[in-house]
Design a protein around this motif. Structure first.
Motif, PDB file in Angstrom:
ATOM      1  N   ILE A 169       3.804   0.710 -13.006  1.00  0.00           N
ATOM      2  CA  ILE A 169       5.215   0.542 -12.669  1.00  0.00           C
ATOM      3  C   ILE A 169       5.997   0.481 -13.975  1.00  0.00           C
ATOM      4  O   ILE A 169       5.640  -0.280 -14.885  1.00  0.00           O
ATOM      5  N   THR A 170       7.053   1.287 -14.063  1.00  0.00           N
ATOM      6  CA  THR A 170       7.827   1.341 -15.307  1.00  0.00           C
ATOM      7  C   THR A 170       9.305   1.105 -15.016  1.00  0.00           C
ATOM      8  O   THR A 170       9.779   1.318 -13.907  1.00  0.00           O
ATOM      9  N   PRO A 199      12.245 -10.923  -5.007  1.00  0.00           N
ATOM     10  CA  PRO A 199      12.491 -10.105  -3.820  1.00  0.00           C
ATOM     11  C   PRO A 199      13.759 -10.578  -3.114  1.00  0.00           C
ATOM     12  O   PRO A 199      14.116 -11.740  -3.163  1.00  0.00           O
ATOM     13  N   ASP A 200      14.432  -9.642  -2.487  1.00  0.00           N
ATOM     14  CA  ASP A 200      15.665  -9.944  -1.781  1.00  0.00           C
ATOM     15  C   ASP A 200      15.606  -9.201  -0.455  1.00  0.00           C
ATOM     16  O   ASP A 200      15.172  -8.059  -0.397  1.00  0.00           O
ATOM     17  N   TYR A 201      16.030  -9.857   0.601  1.00  0.00           N
ATOM     18  CA  TYR A 201      15.964  -9.223   1.912  1.00  0.00           C
ATOM     19  C   TYR A 201      16.971  -8.088   2.052  1.00  0.00           C
ATOM     20  O   TYR A 201      16.857  -7.261   2.929  1.00  0.00           O
ATOM     21  N   ASP A 202      17.956  -8.013   1.179  1.00  0.00           N
ATOM     22  CA  ASP A 202      18.964  -6.973   1.261  1.00  0.00           C
ATOM     23  C   ASP A 202      18.564  -5.688   0.548  1.00  0.00           C
ATOM     24  O   ASP A 202      19.139  -4.646   0.788  1.00  0.00           O
ATOM     25  N   TYR A 203      17.609  -5.767  -0.377  1.00  0.00           N
ATOM     26  CA  TYR A 203      17.201  -4.561  -1.098  1.00  0.00           C
ATOM     27  C   TYR A 203      15.746  -4.667  -1.520  1.00  0.00           C
ATOM     28  O   TYR A 203      15.174  -5.745  -1.556  1.00  0.00           O
ATOM     29  N   ASP A 204      15.154  -3.529  -1.827  1.00  0.00           N
ATOM     30  CA  ASP A 204      13.793  -3.465  -2.344  1.00  0.00           C
ATOM     31  C   ASP A 204      13.875  -3.368  -3.864  1.00  0.00           C
ATOM     32  O   ASP A 204      14.874  -2.924  -4.414  1.00  0.00           O
ATOM     33  N   TYR A 205      12.799  -3.785  -4.526  1.00  0.00           N
ATOM     34  CA  TYR A 205      12.717  -3.569  -5.967  1.00  0.00           C
ATOM     35  C   TYR A 205      12.378  -2.103  -6.154  1.00  0.00           C
ATOM     36  O   TYR A 205      11.374  -1.609  -5.636  1.00  0.00           O
ATOM     37  N   THR A 206      13.219  -1.375  -6.844  1.00  0.00           N
ATOM     38  CA  THR A 206      12.977   0.047  -7.086  1.00  0.00           C
ATOM     39  C   THR A 206      12.802   0.289  -8.572  1.00  0.00           C
ATOM     40  O   THR A 206      13.458  -0.353  -9.404  1.00  0.00           O
ATOM     41  N   ALA A 207      11.913   1.199  -8.880  1.00  0.00           N
ATOM     42  CA  ALA A 207      11.634   1.519 -10.283  1.00  0.00           C
ATOM     43  C   ALA A 207      10.989   2.901 -10.330  1.00  0.00           C
ATOM     44  O   ALA A 207      10.852   3.577  -9.314  1.00  0.00           O
ATOM     45  N   THR A 208      10.602   3.273 -11.508  1.00  0.00           N
ATOM     46  CA  THR A 208       9.826   4.494 -11.688  1.00  0.00           C
ATOM     47  C   THR A 208       8.372   4.082 -11.867  1.00  0.00           C
ATOM     48  O   THR A 208       8.066   2.906 -12.085  1.00  0.00           O
ATOM     49  N   ALA A 209       7.491   5.045 -11.774  1.00  0.00           N
ATOM     50  CA  ALA A 209       6.061   4.750 -11.902  1.00  0.00           C
ATOM     51  C   ALA A 209       5.343   6.036 -12.282  1.00  0.00           C
ATOM     52  O   ALA A 209       5.923   7.118 -12.250  1.00  0.00           O
ATOM     53  N   PHE A 210       4.092   5.896 -12.655  1.00  0.00           N
ATOM     54  CA  PHE A 210       3.246   7.066 -12.867  1.00  0.00           C
ATOM     55  C   PHE A 210       1.814   6.696 -12.551  1.00  0.00           C
ATOM     56  O   PHE A 210       1.445   5.523 -12.530  1.00  0.00           O
ATOM     57  N   LEU A 211       1.024   7.713 -12.296  1.00  0.00           N
ATOM     58  CA  LEU A 211      -0.375   7.541 -11.964  1.00  0.00           C
ATOM     59  C   LEU A 211      -1.209   8.158 -13.086  1.00  0.00           C
ATOM     60  O   LEU A 211      -1.172   9.369 -13.283  1.00  0.00           O
ATOM     61  N   ALA A 225       7.126   9.073 -10.931  1.00  0.00           N
ATOM     62  CA  ALA A 225       7.298   9.019  -9.488  1.00  0.00           C
ATOM     63  C   ALA A 225       8.298   7.903  -9.210  1.00  0.00           C
ATOM     64  O   ALA A 225       8.607   7.097 -10.089  1.00  0.00           O
ATOM     65  N   GLY A 226       8.777   7.847  -7.989  1.00  0.00           N
ATOM     66  CA  GLY A 226       9.646   6.748  -7.591  1.00  0.00           C
ATOM     67  C   GLY A 226       8.845   5.736  -6.802  1.00  0.00           C
ATOM     68  O   GLY A 226       7.906   6.082  -6.079  1.00  0.00           O
ATOM     69  N   ILE A 227       9.175   4.456  -6.954  1.00  0.00           N
ATOM     70  CA  ILE A 227       8.481   3.407  -6.207  1.00  0.00           C
ATOM     71  C   ILE A 227       9.500   2.374  -5.744  1.00  0.00           C
ATOM     72  O   ILE A 227      10.456   2.061  -6.469  1.00  0.00           O
ATOM     73  N   ALA A 228       9.318   1.884  -4.534  1.00  0.00           N
ATOM     74  CA  ALA A 228      10.128   0.797  -3.987  1.00  0.00           C
ATOM     75  C   ALA A 228       9.155  -0.229  -3.427  1.00  0.00           C
ATOM     76  O   ALA A 228       8.267   0.117  -2.645  1.00  0.00           O
ATOM     77  N   LEU A 229       9.276  -1.475  -3.855  1.00  0.00           N
ATOM     78  CA  LEU A 229       8.354  -2.529  -3.425  1.00  0.00           C
ATOM     79  C   LEU A 229       9.103  -3.592  -2.631  1.00  0.00           C
ATOM     80  O   LEU A 229      10.262  -3.895  -2.914  1.00  0.00           O
ATOM     81  N   ARG A 230       8.403  -4.192  -1.680  1.00  0.00           N
ATOM     82  CA  ARG A 230       8.953  -5.308  -0.907  1.00  0.00           C
ATOM     83  C   ARG A 230       7.802  -6.191  -0.443  1.00  0.00           C
ATOM     84  O   ARG A 230       6.653  -5.808  -0.550  1.00  0.00           O
ATOM     85  N   THR A 275       0.682 -10.643  -7.064  1.00  0.00           N
ATOM     86  CA  THR A 275       1.045 -10.803  -5.667  1.00  0.00           C
ATOM     87  C   THR A 275       0.771  -9.541  -4.862  1.00  0.00           C
ATOM     88  O   THR A 275       0.743  -8.444  -5.413  1.00  0.00           O
ATOM     89  N   GLN A 276       0.543  -9.695  -3.573  1.00  0.00           N
ATOM     90  CA  GLN A 276       0.447  -8.560  -2.663  1.00  0.00           C
ATOM     91  C   GLN A 276       1.837  -7.975  -2.490  1.00  0.00           C
ATOM     92  O   GLN A 276       2.836  -8.706  -2.538  1.00  0.00           O
ATOM     93  N   ALA A 277       1.927  -6.672  -2.267  1.00  0.00           N
ATOM     94  CA  ALA A 277       3.222  -6.025  -2.037  1.00  0.00           C
ATOM     95  C   ALA A 277       3.029  -4.793  -1.167  1.00  0.00           C
ATOM     96  O   ALA A 277       1.976  -4.168  -1.170  1.00  0.00           O
ATOM     97  N   ASP A 278       4.071  -4.477  -0.423  1.00  0.00           N
ATOM     98  CA  ASP A 278       4.143  -3.234   0.343  1.00  0.00           C
ATOM     99  C   ASP A 278       5.132  -2.349  -0.379  1.00  0.00           C
ATOM    100  O   ASP A 278       6.078  -2.840  -1.010  1.00  0.00           O
ATOM    101  N   GLY A 279       4.940  -1.048  -0.266  1.00  0.00           N
ATOM    102  CA  GLY A 279       5.877  -0.186  -0.964  1.00  0.00           C
ATOM    103  C   GLY A 279       5.883   1.234  -0.452  1.00  0.00           C
ATOM    104  O   GLY A 279       5.107   1.620   0.421  1.00  0.00           O
ATOM    105  N   ILE A 280       6.809   1.969  -1.011  1.00  0.00           N
ATOM    106  CA  ILE A 280       6.922   3.399  -0.767  1.00  0.00           C
ATOM    107  C   ILE A 280       6.796   4.066  -2.117  1.00  0.00           C
ATOM    108  O   ILE A 280       7.476   3.681  -3.074  1.00  0.00           O
ATOM    109  N   LEU A 281       5.920   5.036  -2.197  1.00  0.00           N
ATOM    110  CA  LEU A 281       5.704   5.764  -3.440  1.00  0.00           C
ATOM    111  C   LEU A 281       6.049   7.226  -3.187  1.00  0.00           C
ATOM    112  O   LEU A 281       5.566   7.834  -2.243  1.00  0.00           O
ATOM    113  N   VAL A 282       6.921   7.761  -4.007  1.00  0.00           N
ATOM    114  CA  VAL A 282       7.312   9.161  -3.920  1.00  0.00           C
ATOM    115  C   VAL A 282       6.741   9.851  -5.151  1.00  0.00           C
ATOM    116  O   VAL A 282       7.286   9.720  -6.247  1.00  0.00           O
ATOM    117  N   PRO A 283       5.606  10.554  -4.987  1.00  0.00           N
ATOM    118  CA  PRO A 283       4.988  11.215  -6.141  1.00  0.00           C
ATOM    119  C   PRO A 283       5.957  12.204  -6.788  1.00  0.00           C
ATOM    120  O   PRO A 283       6.731  12.866  -6.116  1.00  0.00           O
TER     121      PRO A 283
END
Length: 184
Positions: free
Chosen positions: A92-93, A31-43, A53-58, A67-75
């Motif tokens: 997460i892909t 993890p980096d305070y300047d950016y979130d980990y972004t990737a693709t994902a599916f359910l 879908a798009g996913i960003a984790l921090r 680990t626990q994580a917070d994120g934004i998921l864009v279906p």
């Protein structure tokens, strides 16, 4: 920053796949305070081919495989936001290759400014008033009543309790043991 319609704030447990399992060769992302980990994902039951879908984790622990994580998921298109519920597993892909799993624990809609919309807790929970302790005199304290045979044995006396214990004797000689065994 304006969030896409249908974006969700999620929180949950991420488990990263090892390189031997087909995950990231470099291990868990840092993890980096300047950016979130972004990737693709599916359910599931969708796949990386038909339900990305798009996913960003921090907020996840560095170098941790779990680990626990917070994120934004864009279906993705055709995925309804209501399919993302606590207990759902998001794959997460990176491209179409699975690299981790997010088990969703909390889901919240996103406001246009990107903040999670957290509904107030229902007022159905009873409010307990504090109770003042009742003073008890020390001589009024009795042991609790226990209705069991075991408790009765420990608290009562029996005639056998008054008999002196038998003295310990030495072990019988091997000849006596052999004689006793053959007499059976």
């Amino acid at each position: 920053m304006v969030m896409m319609t249908g974006s969700l704030a999620v929180r949950g447990m991420v488990v990263w796949l090892t390189p031997q399992q087909g995950g990231r060769v470099s291990g868990p992302p840092e993890p980096d305070y300047d950016y979130d980990y972004t990737a693709t994902a599916f359910l599931p039951p969708r796949t990386a081919d038909d339900g990305q879908a798009g996913i960003a984790l921090r907020g996840f622990a560095p170098s941790a495989w779990r680990t626990q994580a917070d994120g934004i998921l864009v279906p993705g298109q055709g995925n309804k936001a209501q399919q993302i519920v606590p207990g759902a597993v998001v794959v997460i892909t990176e491209g179409t290759r699975p690299v981790g799993f997010l088990t969703v624990e909390e889901v919240h809609a996103m406001a246009p400014d990107g903040t999670p919309v957290i509904p107030p807790k229902p007022a159905t929970e009873p409010v307990l008033e504090p109770v003042e302790p009742v003073p008890v005199a020390e001589d009024a304290i009795e042991p609790p009543y226990r209705h069991s045979t075991a408790a009765a044995r420990w608290t009562s006396t029996h005639g056998s309790d008054l008999v002196p214990a038998e003295p310990l004797t030495a072990e019988p000689a091997p000849d006596e043991l052999l004689k006793a065994a053959t007499s059976l």
